[in-house]
Design a protein around this motif. Sequence first.
Motif, PDB file in Angstrom:
ATOM      1  N   THR A  61       0.813  -1.229   0.000  1.00  0.00           N
ATOM      2  CA  THR A  61       0.000   0.000   0.000  1.00  0.00           C
ATOM      3  C   THR A  61       0.841   1.272   0.000  1.00  0.00           C
ATOM      4  N   PHE A  74       1.336   5.503   0.886  1.00  0.00           N
ATOM      5  CA  PHE A  74       1.147   6.268   2.127  1.00  0.00           C
ATOM      6  C   PHE A  74      -0.170   7.045   2.145  1.00  0.00           C
ATOM      7  N   ASN A  75      -0.696   7.382   0.959  1.00  0.00           N
ATOM      8  CA  ASN A  75      -1.756   8.396   0.931  1.00  0.00           C
ATOM      9  C   ASN A  75      -3.139   7.862   1.282  1.00  0.00           C
ATOM     10  N   LYS A  91       2.063  -5.429   3.274  1.00  0.00           N
ATOM     11  CA  LYS A  91       3.317  -4.680   3.394  1.00  0.00           C
ATOM     12  C   LYS A  91       2.985  -3.202   3.185  1.00  0.00           C
ATOM     13  N   ASP A 110      11.689  -2.252   1.415  1.00  0.00           N
ATOM     14  CA  ASP A 110      11.318  -2.848   0.131  1.00  0.00           C
ATOM     15  C   ASP A 110      12.344  -3.899  -0.301  1.00  0.00           C
ATOM     16  N   THR A 135      -0.309  -0.935  -4.749  1.00  0.00           N
ATOM     17  CA  THR A 135      -0.757   0.436  -4.990  1.00  0.00           C
ATOM     18  C   THR A 135       0.402   1.372  -4.725  1.00  0.00           C
ATOM     19  N   GLY A 136       0.693   2.237  -5.685  1.00  0.00           N
ATOM     20  CA  GLY A 136       1.780   3.191  -5.505  1.00  0.00           C
ATOM     21  C   GLY A 136       2.176   3.805  -6.828  1.00  0.00           C
ATOM     22  N   SER A 137       3.423   4.209  -6.907  1.00  0.00           N
ATOM     23  CA  SER A 137       3.885   4.934  -8.093  1.00  0.00           C
ATOM     24  C   SER A 137       4.076   4.000  -9.284  1.00  0.00           C
ATOM     25  N   LEU A 158      -1.647   2.296  -9.965  1.00  0.00           N
ATOM     26  CA  LEU A 158      -0.478   3.186  -9.970  1.00  0.00           C
ATOM     27  C   LEU A 158      -0.883   4.647 -10.197  1.00  0.00           C
ATOM     28  N   CYS A 188      -4.351   9.712  -5.841  1.00  0.00           N
ATOM     29  CA  CYS A 188      -4.075   9.219  -7.192  1.00  0.00           C
ATOM     30  C   CYS A 188      -5.057   9.838  -8.174  1.00  0.00           C
ATOM     31  N   GLU A 225       3.241  12.978 -13.193  1.00  0.00           N
ATOM     32  CA  GLU A 225       2.461  13.103 -11.962  1.00  0.00           C
ATOM     33  C   GLU A 225       3.352  13.677 -10.871  1.00  0.00           C
ATOM     34  N   PHE A 284     -12.638   0.223  -9.272  1.00  0.00           N
ATOM     35  CA  PHE A 284     -11.740   1.367  -9.227  1.00  0.00           C
ATOM     36  C   PHE A 284     -10.396   0.999  -9.853  1.00  0.00           C
TER      37      PHE A 284
END
Length: 517
Positions: free
Chosen positions: A167, A169-170, A193, A228, A247-249, A271, A304, A404, A473
């Motif tokens: 996951t 942070f946001n 994680k 990581d 989920t992330g960049s 992403l 996102c 982004e 989503f």
Amino acid sequence: MGAPWTMARPMDLSFLAQLGIGKTNSGAFDGTWRKTKGEQLVVRSPIDGSEIGRVQMATAQDYAAASKAAHATFLRWRELPGPKRGEFVRQIGVAFRANKDLLGRLISLEAGKILQEGLGEAQECVDIADFATGLSRQLYGLTIASERQDHSMRETWHPLGTCGIITAFNFPMAVWAWNAMLALTCGDSCLWKPSLKTPLSSIAMTKLAAAVLGKQWAPLVALVIGPDADVGSAMLDDPLVPLVSATGSTRMGRIVGPRVAQRFGRSLLELGGNNAIAVMADADLDLAVRATVFGAVGTAGQRCTTTRRLLVHEQVIDDLQARLVKAFAQCKIGNPLDQKTLVGPLIDEASAKGFDHAVATAAAQGGKVVVGGKRASVKGCKGGAYVQPTIVRCPSMLPIVREETFAPILYMLPIRSLDEAIAVNNDVPQGLSSSIFTADVRAAERFLAATGSDCGIANVNIGTSGAEIGGAFGGEKETGGGRESGSDSWKVYMRRQTSTVNWGTSLPLAQGIQFGD
Ligand code: NAD
């Protein structure tokens, strides 16, 4: 909801104990909280940089134990009927609901969202638990017409295994809940994680869920908090984890996708986005202003689905710009726990440097900052990274607009037609969310048609962010192609089986093949 939480100096952390969070916390849960031997992580609030707790991080060894426990528990859990699993999920939802106020506060404290948005995220966890409870009686398969005499065909869905959940942070709680509530209902176990920027949120959620599941089932919500390169890497290569939901960049997705595919694992990638609102000449500008301010400034531009591009018909662009400049300048920047604040801090100084860089680059490439563009200082929050909500007027798609930047920067561009709005909307590497403001039903439907927006989410007369959990989503292109939350997203957490049963007395072959008869 309890009493409103007002600012207090020094920050009042006493509520953390009610969520089972201590000064130093274990970073691994495999049914019990392990005595981990990893490095100690100091957790700081983005509000003012002050320490809010410590986590003794997990090692690769702790990861292996958590994965093993989650897998062993999955083997038993999958035997439980779906509605019985749903009953556990329902009770987890009840626990989220009872603790909503505390969870919302923790999100504010650890991720820096304003309290309203923290509470909104906690509510999303309740909502998805409710959704998953209903789903537990609706894991429908199909019956299929067989071409063969006295044969029946069906398609059924079976539990998959352990779902690895990485996951960002946001959304430190909701992203896990979107995945975990569905995965548990589908008969899977979970191994989480979280981001190292928001570990306390993951500990609080794990404690709530584990208390409901009890000793017998607690390893279903395993948790590993660690680097990581160590525990993250172990998950990507772990054959006991058939699905990794990450989920992330986009940068992270580029690593995770191929690594998991290498071992024929499944990945669900959520992403980065680069979301646009198109405002046509006939749009209701009052609505467009409100949606744009919430979409661009909400969560300090760290969603996102944040609105990053505003594509405005040249007939109304100056009018809209004037209204938005006024609205942006009025947004109160401050401590997110202060009820009047609309813009909290960025997650850290690195993020603020990313903001500075994007603003300078946009200016160098021909953009003009029409409001904001600078750092902000907030009284009593010296250690936080605060920035002004910013609008950059651009003559056209500048190179920086394709990137982004996780901060409240809105690039405003002129468009002259619906075709141009759609073309510019689609002219970025990402494909998460989009919307159009128009009073013309033809334009609206065209935006939603196959030749319209290429995003996973396309809206009319509402903004790009703030999705409900009932829909699937996710987004296309560099956003990763994954879908989670509502609709039939549950199917990714299960394995599909096609079965043909011959209840007759002969053995006809498909396609009418005669073989040795
Ligand atoms: P990030 O990519 O830095 O980190 C996300 C997670 O991936 C963290 O848990 C991190 O530890 C982990 N990670 C990174 N590299 C890894 C590796 N090599 N192996 C295993 N794990 C690894 O992202 P962030 O800064 O936490 O979040 C912001 C980004 O997330 C933005 O790009 C945003 O758009 C995106 N996001 C997307 C969605 C969505 O649903 N599409 C939702 C929220 C956030």
